[in-house]
Design a protein around this motif. Structure first.
Motif, PDB file in Angstrom:
ATOM      1  N   ILE A 144       0.845  -1.203   0.000  1.00 20.97           N
ATOM      2  CA  ILE A 144       0.000   0.000   0.000  1.00 20.97           C
ATOM      3  C   ILE A 144       0.878   1.250   0.000  1.00 20.97           C
ATOM      4  O   ILE A 144       0.686   2.172  -0.798  1.00 20.97           O
ATOM      5  N   GLN A 145       1.894   1.257   0.886  1.00 23.12           N
ATOM      6  CA  GLN A 145       2.745   2.443   0.971  1.00 23.12           C
ATOM      7  C   GLN A 145       3.624   2.589  -0.268  1.00 23.12           C
ATOM      8  O   GLN A 145       3.875   3.704  -0.725  1.00 23.12           O
ATOM      9  N   ALA A 146       4.068   1.467  -0.825  1.00 25.07           N
ATOM     10  CA  ALA A 146       4.902   1.533  -2.029  1.00 25.07           C
ATOM     11  C   ALA A 146       4.080   2.109  -3.186  1.00 25.07           C
ATOM     12  O   ALA A 146       4.578   2.897  -3.988  1.00 25.07           O
ATOM     13  N   HIS A 147       2.827   1.723  -3.245  1.00 29.96           N
ATOM     14  CA  HIS A 147       1.975   2.227  -4.319  1.00 29.96           C
ATOM     15  C   HIS A 147       1.774   3.730  -4.187  1.00 29.96           C
ATOM     16  O   HIS A 147       1.800   4.471  -5.172  1.00 29.96           O
ATOM     17  N   LYS A 148       1.620   4.192  -2.941  1.00 35.31           N
ATOM     18  CA  LYS A 148       1.452   5.633  -2.735  1.00 35.31           C
ATOM     19  C   LYS A 148       2.699   6.377  -3.177  1.00 35.31           C
ATOM     20  O   LYS A 148       2.638   7.441  -3.775  1.00 35.31           O
TER      21      LYS A 148
ATOM     22  N   GLU B 272      -0.946  13.578   4.442  1.00 35.70           N
ATOM     23  CA  GLU B 272      -2.178  12.793   4.422  1.00 35.70           C
ATOM     24  C   GLU B 272      -3.108  13.306   5.510  1.00 35.70           C
ATOM     25  O   GLU B 272      -2.662  13.825   6.527  1.00 35.70           O
ATOM     26  N   ARG B 273      -4.402  13.158   5.263  1.00 41.18           N
ATOM     27  CA  ARG B 273      -5.363  13.569   6.285  1.00 41.18           C
ATOM     28  C   ARG B 273      -6.421  12.500   6.419  1.00 41.18           C
ATOM     29  O   ARG B 273      -6.528  11.607   5.583  1.00 41.18           O
ATOM     30  N   ARG B 274      -7.171  12.599   7.482  1.00 45.08           N
ATOM     31  CA  ARG B 274      -8.272  11.662   7.682  1.00 45.08           C
ATOM     32  C   ARG B 274      -9.538  12.283   7.129  1.00 45.08           C
ATOM     33  O   ARG B 274      -9.828  13.435   7.376  1.00 45.08           O
TER      34      ARG B 274
ATOM     35  N   GLU C 195      -8.664   1.389   7.465  1.00 42.36           N
ATOM     36  CA  GLU C 195      -8.407   2.819   7.589  1.00 42.36           C
ATOM     37  C   GLU C 195      -7.767   3.349   6.313  1.00 42.36           C
ATOM     38  O   GLU C 195      -8.136   4.407   5.806  1.00 42.36           O
ATOM     39  N   GLN C 196      -6.800   2.564   5.791  1.00 39.85           N
ATOM     40  CA  GLN C 196      -6.119   2.976   4.556  1.00 39.85           C
ATOM     41  C   GLN C 196      -7.100   3.058   3.403  1.00 39.85           C
ATOM     42  O   GLN C 196      -7.049   3.968   2.591  1.00 39.85           O
TER      43      GLN C 196
ATOM     44  N   ARG D  11      -6.420   9.771   3.312  1.00 34.56           N
ATOM     45  CA  ARG D  11      -6.247  10.198   1.912  1.00 34.56           C
ATOM     46  C   ARG D  11      -5.272  11.363   1.862  1.00 34.56           C
ATOM     47  O   ARG D  11      -4.945  11.956   2.889  1.00 34.56           O
ATOM     48  N   GLU D  12      -4.828  11.662   0.629  1.00 30.86           N
ATOM     49  CA  GLU D  12      -3.875  12.767   0.485  1.00 30.86           C
ATOM     50  C   GLU D  12      -4.559  14.091   0.792  1.00 30.86           C
ATOM     51  O   GLU D  12      -5.733  14.270   0.488  1.00 30.86           O
TER      52      GLU D  12
END
Lengths: 114, 253
Positions: free
Chosen positions: A95-99, B92-94, B243-244, B249-250
């Motif tokens: 997930i983090q790598a994709h971001k 990133e923010r919620r 959560e992800q 999100r950005e």
């Protein structure tokens, strides 16, 4: 029979390894890792198998019944839990790598690092 | 390295491995001819010695309890790792919980899924608890029971209730449960030292009837703590992944 058993182990392990090496998608690669690890369950349970043996649970069978090896079964249980935990951790990395890189193709990660 | 070079290298490595594998198989006992004696000895002594009719649990939580301790800490560290890797990053923010995965049609949860999920939560909790508390007699134990308990929590999310899911999985509670579960396993092992016995010796009364709920001493107790740790760890990992997908999100989107 023996040959077939060891062939299944080798086949599952080989398929998993080939999948990891040639994968173009990290999630697919993690699934290939699961396949590779599955071969260890087959191997563990297979080496503890005794012809005619039953499961080592003595609640409703004679204390002297012929059972398969309980130790490798416990090891397989350990193996499953570790696999689940490691899979989740790897998915988190993906997930983090994709971001960060905008791709999940493992063959492009090295080029991105430079 | 181009994909085709990679593939050929892999095939060469597999061929090399196949050679060693075949070599290693020479002289191994055939399938179904278990040579023993370790497994045989445990299978014939565990019921007498540990008062556990489920011998796999006896191996897991007693004979080879030290291995299981290491394994449990792998799970513990993996859960901590997931929480660390999936923390909210800079930039990133919620946001409001919405499925943000692109290219997927947004549909509401169907009533059938909702009803089934809600109906199954109770039985799943019961089943998870049953598995956790019957390690000494059946193919059960804290690992299996813990995962089933965590699945019961996931059913709440499946029922379309992300807010309710978050309410029953507060990070503080899960982290505490995880730490208490893992720590208690260590503590049960250490308490044997107070009696001058080896680490993880089964020091509790074994009960009269092997396989009964009150039998097997520390096997049942450790299974309980493992259940607490595993359910909390898996619930936490699922919560972090959700959560992800839904909340984080950005900034600027």
């Amino acid at each position: 029979m023996s040959a077939l058993f060891f062939a299944v182990v080798a086949w599952v392990a080989g398929a998993g390894l080939y999948g990891i090496v040639t994968s173009r998608h990290s999630v697919h690669q993690v699934i290939a890792l699961i396949v590779l690890q599955t071969s260890t369950y087959v191997l563990l349970l297979g080496v503890g198998y005794k012809a005619g043996g039953v499961a080592p649970y003595f609640s409703d069978i004679s204390r002297h019944a012929r059972t398969v090896d309980p130790v490798v079964q416990a090891l397989a249980l350990t193996d499953v839990v570790v696999e689940a935990a490691v899979t989740t951790l790897l998915l988190a990395f993906i997930i983090q790598a994709h971001k960060r890189f905008g791709t999940v193709d493992p063959q492009q990660f090295s080029q991105l690092e430079g | 390295m181009t994909p085709s070079v990679r593939r050929w290298l892999c095939l060469a490595a597999i061929a090399g491995f196949a050679g060693f594998y075949l070599w290693g198989l020479q002289g191994l006992p055939g399938f179904g001819r278990y040579p023993g004696p370790y497994g045989n000895i445990i299978a014939s002594h565990a019921v007498e010695q540990a008062h556990a009719t489920g011998v796999v649990s006896a191996v897991n939580f007693d004979y080879r309890g030290f291995d299981t301790l290491g394994e449990e800490f792998i799970l513990f560290i993996a859960a901590t790792g997931v929480a660390t890797v999936l923390r909210r990053l800079r930039g990133e923010r919620r946001g409001v919980p919405v499925d943000q995965v692109g290219g997927r049609e947004q549909t509401g949860t169907s009533d059938a899924v909702r009803v089934m999920a809600v109906l199954l939560v109770g039985p799943m909790v019961l089943y998870g608890w049953y598995l956790t508390s019957h390690a000494q007699t059946s193919p059960a134990g804290g690992f299996q029971g813990g995962v089933v308990l965590a699945s019961a929590v996931v059913l709440v999310y499946l029922a379309g209730q992300f807010q309710a899911f978050r309410r029953i999985t507060p990070v503080g509670l899960l982290e505490t449960a995880e730490a208490v579960g893992a720590g208690s396993f260590v503590a049960v092992g250490l308490s044997a030292l107070a009696y001058g016995l080896a680490y993880l010796t089964n020091i509790l009364p074994l009960g009269h009837q092997p396989g009964a709920v009150d039998s097997s001493g520390t096997i049942a107790l450790i299974s309980f703590f493992v259940g607490v740790e595993v359910s909390a760890a898996f619930a936490m990992m699922v919560a972090e992944l959700l959560e992800q997908a839904l909340v984080i999100r950005e900034t600027g989107t």
